[in-house]
Scaffold this motif. Structure first.
Motif, PDB file in Angstrom:
ATOM      1  N   GLY A 122      -3.386  -5.298   6.177  1.00  0.00           N
ATOM      2  CA  GLY A 122      -3.774  -6.142   7.300  1.00  0.00           C
ATOM      3  C   GLY A 122      -4.457  -5.383   8.412  1.00  0.00           C
ATOM      4  O   GLY A 122      -5.236  -4.461   8.173  1.00  0.00           O
ATOM      5  N   ARG A 123      -4.125  -5.747   9.652  1.00  0.00           N
ATOM      6  CA  ARG A 123      -4.780  -5.146  10.803  1.00  0.00           C
ATOM      7  C   ARG A 123      -4.453  -3.671  10.985  1.00  0.00           C
ATOM      8  O   ARG A 123      -5.210  -2.937  11.609  1.00  0.00           O
ATOM      9  N   THR A 124      -3.329  -3.266  10.479  1.00  0.00           N
ATOM     10  CA  THR A 124      -2.923  -1.862  10.642  1.00  0.00           C
ATOM     11  C   THR A 124      -3.451  -0.959   9.529  1.00  0.00           C
ATOM     12  O   THR A 124      -3.196   0.237   9.528  1.00  0.00           O
ATOM     13  N   ALA A 125      -4.184  -1.543   8.587  1.00  0.00           N
ATOM     14  CA  ALA A 125      -4.669  -0.759   7.445  1.00  0.00           C
ATOM     15  C   ALA A 125      -5.700   0.273   7.894  1.00  0.00           C
ATOM     16  O   ALA A 125      -6.529   0.012   8.765  1.00  0.00           O
ATOM     17  N   LYS A 126      -5.603   1.444   7.316  1.00  0.00           N
ATOM     18  CA  LYS A 126      -6.554   2.524   7.583  1.00  0.00           C
ATOM     19  C   LYS A 126      -7.136   3.010   6.262  1.00  0.00           C
ATOM     20  O   LYS A 126      -6.450   3.021   5.223  1.00  0.00           O
ATOM     21  N   THR A 127      -8.384   3.424   6.315  1.00  0.00           N
ATOM     22  CA  THR A 127      -9.060   3.953   5.132  1.00  0.00           C
ATOM     23  C   THR A 127      -9.514   5.370   5.424  1.00  0.00           C
ATOM     24  O   THR A 127     -10.250   5.603   6.385  1.00  0.00           O
ATOM     25  N   GLY A 128      -9.044   6.304   4.608  1.00  0.00           N
ATOM     26  CA  GLY A 128      -9.482   7.691   4.707  1.00  0.00           C
ATOM     27  C   GLY A 128     -10.524   7.967   3.642  1.00  0.00           C
ATOM     28  O   GLY A 128     -10.366   7.559   2.486  1.00  0.00           O
ATOM     29  N   ILE A 129     -11.611   8.629   4.031  1.00  0.00           N
ATOM     30  CA  ILE A 129     -12.696   8.864   3.083  1.00  0.00           C
ATOM     31  C   ILE A 129     -13.221  10.283   3.226  1.00  0.00           C
ATOM     32  O   ILE A 129     -13.292  10.838   4.328  1.00  0.00           O
ATOM     33  N   THR A 130     -13.546  10.904   2.098  1.00  0.00           N
ATOM     34  CA  THR A 130     -14.152  12.238   2.073  1.00  0.00           C
ATOM     35  C   THR A 130     -14.977  12.358   0.801  1.00  0.00           C
ATOM     36  O   THR A 130     -15.124  11.382   0.059  1.00  0.00           O
TER      37      THR A 130
END
Length: 502
Positions: free
Chosen positions: A430-438
């Protein structure tokens, strides 16, 4: 600090005498043995003590060296050398201060190709990955200079220069050198494409060596084949030294011609089909040194004659995949399977298989979406801008990420599933979701950095990304690449498989 001795010996490749003719410190037995073993002509190289000496009004100010013994003694005293050996170098003045004879047609042997990079806006590890992905491969040696880097690609065996056929060998070497520089200039800043191919370059010393792998040397024939492919894409020819025998060309073999005759081949689950067969043909063309355009024309004509042809875009993808350089050529076992499946039951000897690829990709489905290659490049550029060696993972939301790159969410999800260069980690909902990308390139740069803090960041990032099942294959490939790099060069190895350790 790195000892330059091995690098210099590898580059010179027996082009000059091992010991001084007069005043050598070697023992008499060693001198006697060396004198008896000298069977070929030895040349000379020039040394200068400062960069300013290369461009004085009277020419190059320096001195001549004809032995490896003298060269190694003087490493710390000089700034530049000519790593490619000349037949002779003489003095142009009575006081023996200025050099003459360092002209291309006086070259005795070409030992290395050198690329001059006049900026430090990119790390030397970025140069390694750029050379691996976009040029001939990982360089043998990288030196840091006051304003940039110099990158050496050393030949396994020297190319001896003669005046036969109007210096054809020299012309071929110059074209290869040009293509190496241009391939790197497309992805790196500051590459001097007009630099003298076989002139003076920085002398390796204890302070300027940033990368050295004596295993990374290059076969001249393979470089010719690579350069031909580059020239084909530019629509120009190469001054090619003809092959001694056509038997080294897999496209002239009976198995290749037999597969090329097939018309009823198609693809279905669990069967070696059109994609597999065409990929095998493309690999054979690649290993034969044929250009990408020539191979595409051949496969396009073959595809047109099939009872159930592929889309042209799929044929293009097959050729691009074969020409990425990850495989040397078609493997004998798979050639045999294809002949068994689609051949005319003839007894065909599989001649000269190059070896090198061991699995076929699964049958592809027709895709409605397009431009994934472009989006992947945009996403990789975004990652490069938003990450650093200190912070190799960029954390944001998927919405912000898609908006920044300009990619629809549905296409983003498909791209992440397909890409072998991008790693992603999703946390929360939901709103608290975070996406880490590298990216693989960013983590590889961290792993190869000389700073321990960056290696720690590599371990931490790898730990985060490994927990995402989607990344398993990419992470394993990255670990193998890092292990390979470190085995070849770094003195303080960090093995990816031990990323859980402190």
């Amino acid at each position: 600090m790195q000892s330059p001795k091995k690098a210099i010996e590898l580059i010179i490749n027996n082009g000059i005498l091992k010991y001084k003719r007069v005043g050598s410190l070697a023992s008499l037995p060693h001198l006697y043995k060396e004198n008896k073993s000298v069977t070929s002509k030895k040349g000379a190289i020039g040394l200068v003590t400062s960069k300013e000496d290369l461009s004085t009004p009277s020419g190059v100010k320096g001195y001549v060296v004809t032995s490896l013994e003298t060269l190694l003694e003087d490493v710390s005293l000089v700034s530049h050398w000519n790593p490619n050996v000349f037949n002779y170098i003489r003095y142009s003045d009575e006081k023996r201060r200025f050099l003459k004879g360092h002209e291309e047609k006086n070259l005795q042997q070409i030992n290395t190709f050198v690329v001059d990079i006049d900026t430090k806006k990119q790390l030397y590890t970025e140069i390694l990955t750029a050379a691996l992905d976009h040029s001939v491969g990982v360089p043998t040696l990288v030196l840091e200079t006051p304003k940039g880097f110099q990158v050496y690609f050393v030949l396994e065996k020297p190319l001896f220069i003669s005046n036969q056929n109007d210096f054809r060998g020299l012309k071929v070497a110059k074209r290869i050198s040009e293509n190496i520089k241009q391939s790197l200039a497309k992805v790196l800043q500051g590459v001097d494409v007009s630099c003298n191919d076989f002139g003076f370059f920085r002398m390796p010393n204890e302070d300027n060596i940033r990368w050295f792998s004596e295993e990374m040397v290059y076969d001249f024939g393979s470089l010719i084949a690579w350069s031909k492919r580059q020239d084909d894409d530019k629509g120009r020819g190469l001054f090619v030294v003809a092959d001694e025998s056509s038997e080294h060309d897999p496209t002239q073999t009976a198995w290749f011609q037999e597969l090329l005759k097939t018309r009823h081949v198609k693809g279905q689950s669990g069967q070696f089909g059109r994609d597999n067969l065409m990929f095998t043909l493309a690999l054979a063309c690649y290993s034969a040194g044929k250009g990408k355009g020539e191979t595409l024309d051949l496969l396009d004509e073959y595809n047109s004659g099939l009872v159930a042809p592929l889309r042209h875009s799929e044929v293009e993808k097959i050729v691009r995949s074969a020409y990425k350089g990850r495989f040397k050529g078609a493997h004998q076992d798979y050639i045999q399977e294809l002949l068994n499946e689609w051949g005319n039951n003839k007894e065909i000897v599989i001649e000269n298989p190059m070896g090198g690829w061991y699995k076929f990709k699964k049958e592809r489905k027709d895709r409605k979406r397009s431009h994934y290659d472009e989006w992947e490049e945009d996403l990789l550029q975004f990652i490069q801008e938003k990450t650093s060696l200190d912070q190799p993972i960029n954390w944001t939301t998927q919405r912000e990420l898609c908006e920044a790159v300009g990619i629809p969410r549905s296409s983003f999800n498909v791209l992440i599933q397909q890409s072998k260069k991008i790693l992603i980690k999703r946390i929360g909902q939901g709103r608290t979701a975070k996406t880490g990308i590298t990216s693989v390139a960013v983590l590889l740069q961290c792993a190869l950095s000389y700073q321990q803090t960056h290696r720690v960041r590599y371990k931490e990032a790898l730990q985060v990304m490994t927990s995402e099942r989607l990344n398993e294959r990419i992470v394993q490939d990255l670990i193998e690449d890092v292990e390979w790099f470190l085995e070849k060069r770094l003195s303080e190895p960090i093995i990816g498989k031990n990323f859980n350790s402190s």
